[in-house]
Design a protein around this motif. Structure first.
Motif, short mmCIF file in Angstrom:
data_model
loop_
_atom_site.label_atom_id
_atom_site.label_comp_id
_atom_site.label_asym_id
_atom_site.label_seq_id
_atom_site.Cartn_x
_atom_site.Cartn_y
_atom_site.Cartn_z
N LEU A 162 0.83 -1.21 0.00
CA LEU A 162 0.00 0.00 0.00
C LEU A 162 0.86 1.26 0.00
CD1 LEU A 162 -2.77 -1.11 2.52
CD2 LEU A 162 -2.83 -1.14 0.02
N LEU A 163 2.18 1.06 0.00
CA LEU A 163 3.13 2.17 -0.12
C LEU A 163 4.07 1.83 -1.26
CD1 LEU A 163 4.06 2.74 3.64
CD2 LEU A 163 3.04 4.46 2.13
N PRO A 164 4.31 2.76 -2.20
CA PRO A 164 5.22 2.48 -3.32
C PRO A 164 6.65 2.24 -2.80
CG PRO A 164 4.07 4.59 -3.62
CD PRO A 164 3.79 4.13 -2.23
N GLN A 165 7.47 1.60 -3.63
CA GLN A 165 8.84 1.33 -3.19
C GLN A 165 9.72 2.57 -3.20
OE1 GLN A 165 9.68 -2.25 -5.63
NE2 GLN A 165 10.42 -3.15 -3.73
N ASP A 166 9.50 3.46 -4.15
CA ASP A 166 10.33 4.65 -4.29
C ASP A 166 10.05 5.65 -3.15
OD1 ASP A 166 11.91 6.67 -5.80
OD2 ASP A 166 9.95 7.66 -5.93
N PRO A 167 11.12 6.08 -2.42
CA PRO A 167 10.92 6.97 -1.27
C PRO A 167 10.18 8.27 -1.61
CG PRO A 167 13.17 6.15 -1.25
CD PRO A 167 12.54 5.67 -2.54
N LYS A 168 10.40 8.83 -2.79
CA LYS A 168 9.70 10.08 -3.14
C LYS A 168 8.22 9.83 -3.36
CE LYS A 168 13.53 12.88 -4.54
NZ LYS A 168 14.25 13.66 -5.54
N LYS A 169 7.92 8.71 -4.01
CA LYS A 169 6.50 8.37 -4.19
C LYS A 169 5.85 8.03 -2.85
CE LYS A 169 6.05 6.93 -8.97
NZ LYS A 169 5.82 5.82 -9.90
N ARG A 170 6.60 7.35 -1.97
CA ARG A 170 6.07 7.05 -0.64
C ARG A 170 5.74 8.35 0.09
NH1 ARG A 170 7.86 1.66 1.06
NH2 ARG A 170 7.98 2.16 3.27
N ALA A 171 6.63 9.34 -0.05
CA ALA A 171 6.40 10.63 0.60
C ALA A 171 5.13 11.28 0.04
CB ALA A 171 7.60 11.54 0.45
N SER A 172 4.91 11.16 -1.28
CA SER A 172 3.69 11.71 -1.87
C SER A 172 2.45 11.02 -1.29
CB SER A 172 3.69 11.53 -3.39
OG SER A 172 4.70 12.32 -3.97
N VAL A 173 2.53 9.69 -1.19
CA VAL A 173 1.40 8.93 -0.63
C VAL A 173 1.12 9.38 0.80
CG1 VAL A 173 0.68 6.65 0.19
CG2 VAL A 173 1.66 6.90 -2.10
N ARG A 174 2.18 9.54 1.59
CA ARG A 174 1.98 9.94 2.99
C ARG A 174 1.51 11.38 3.09
NH1 ARG A 174 6.64 6.39 4.58
NH2 ARG A 174 5.65 4.65 5.68
N MET A 175 2.00 12.24 2.21
CA MET A 175 1.56 13.64 2.25
C MET A 175 0.07 13.73 1.98
SD MET A 175 2.86 16.89 -0.05
CE MET A 175 2.49 16.03 -1.58
N ILE A 176 -0.39 12.99 0.97
CA ILE A 176 -1.82 13.00 0.64
C ILE A 176 -2.64 12.38 1.78
CG2 ILE A 176 -3.54 12.02 -0.94
CD1 ILE A 176 -1.27 12.25 -3.13
N SER A 177 -2.15 11.26 2.31
CA SER A 177 -2.87 10.60 3.42
C SER A 177 -2.96 11.53 4.63
CB SER A 177 -2.14 9.32 3.83
OG SER A 177 -1.98 8.47 2.71
N ASP A 178 -1.86 12.19 4.95
CA ASP A 178 -1.85 13.08 6.12
C ASP A 178 -2.70 14.32 5.88
OD1 ASP A 178 -0.18 11.35 7.42
OD2 ASP A 178 1.65 12.48 7.08
N LEU A 179 -2.71 14.81 4.64
CA LEU A 179 -3.56 15.97 4.34
C LEU A 179 -5.02 15.62 4.62
CD1 LEU A 179 -4.29 18.73 3.07
CD2 LEU A 179 -4.11 17.67 0.83
N ILE A 180 -5.43 14.43 4.21
CA ILE A 180 -6.83 14.02 4.42
C ILE A 180 -7.06 13.64 5.89
CG2 ILE A 180 -8.61 12.32 3.84
CD1 ILE A 180 -7.25 12.16 1.02
#
Lengths: 189, 189
Positions: free
Chosen positions: B61-79
């Motif tokens: 549920l988290l991409p392997q690439d650290p930058k993409k993971r950060a995008s996923v977490r940023m969006i999740s945390d925003l919501i």
């Protein structure tokens, strides 16, 4: 400004910025600071901390054990998602000047009631065991906010004890709002 | 109840519970559900999702690439940290019946304005690229809340498009609030 050096867009008083400054100090990462007088809502800065953890794993800010990691994240999310968003500047503005103090105090005490109980079962020297973690990065800035809003901390002996222990650490001192480039003179220490 | 089977304390309507139900469905984890009519504040359930990710890594549920993971977490945390805590039940109660709808709409539109811009640079088929991630688990329940509060979604074409694509997936359907054991008869579908 050096090419490749990370830039932190930071506001001296923002608890979200402070969390990240502690992480950078703990990991010994050199960075440029770009002070901005604009505070973003919510816990988005946790994404930066998770990114730092994955790209600069030493010293670690998440324990190795999955259950302890879950405790660290639960505490971090409780503060960054359950308390801070309810008492940040843009919400207080919406609440209206008259009700601000009561509103902020309610948000913080109801969060701290839960937090104190959780910490009683997870804490060692710090929030989770004896290693500084992401949860501690969230705790100290939130306690500072509680003090600004004149919350009585007597019912929270565990929170208070851990906060005091953490504030003695170098990384928590250099990142403190009273020592930032955009700290107004009257708030410096 | 089988020993060792995880128990989810769930409320059919809670967006926090729904996020976790989607994760459990995606990972194919069998669990007992214990409906509770009590909604906890904030984004604490992200700690459960991160724990699931670490202990049951497939599908991720988290991409392997650290930058993409950060995008996923940023969006999740925003919501989960920037929008949901401002429009949950306990906050609306404090705001007072008269102002509830406006308050919730303001919280959601100001969050969605930021979210729509972010998604325009991160989205593929889903929130970040073409893999379902934690960000998508946060998006769908939040859009359902927006609809409940009658937010006009026309200014958010990217949010709307991704939401529609996700709702076609089995994991998002079985976990939907209209199909839970504690869903009242009049809300079932």
């Amino acid at each position: 400004m050096q090419v490749g050096k990370p830039i932190l867009y930071s506001y001296f008083r923002s608890s979200c910025s402070w969390r990240v400054r502690i992480a950078l100090a703990l990991k010994g990462i050199d960075y440029e600071m770009m002070p901005i007088n604009l505070v973003k809502d919510g816990g988005q800065q946790l994404a930066i901390i998770e990114y730092l953890e994955e790209t600069r794993p030493t010293p670690r800010l998440l324990p190795q054990d999955p259950k302890k990691r879950a405790s660290v994240r639960m505490i971090s999310d409780l503060i960054a998602g359950g308390i801070q968003p309810l008492q940040n500047l843009s919400v207080l503005k919406q609440v209206g000047q008259e009700n601000q103090l009561t509103w902020a105090q309610n948000a913080i005490t109801s969060g701290f009631n839960a937090l104190e109980r959780i910490l009683q079962s997870t804490a060692g020297r710090y929030c989770v065991g004896d290693e500084v973690s992401m949860a501690d990065l969230c705790l100290v800035p939130q306690v500072a906010n509680a003090e600004r809003f004149k919350v009585d901390l007597t019912p929270y002996p565990t929170i208070s004890r851990i906060n005091k222990t953490l504030l003695a650490l170098e990384a928590f001192q250099v990142s403190h709002p009273c020592r930032q480039p955009d700290t107004p003179a009257e708030l410096r220490a």
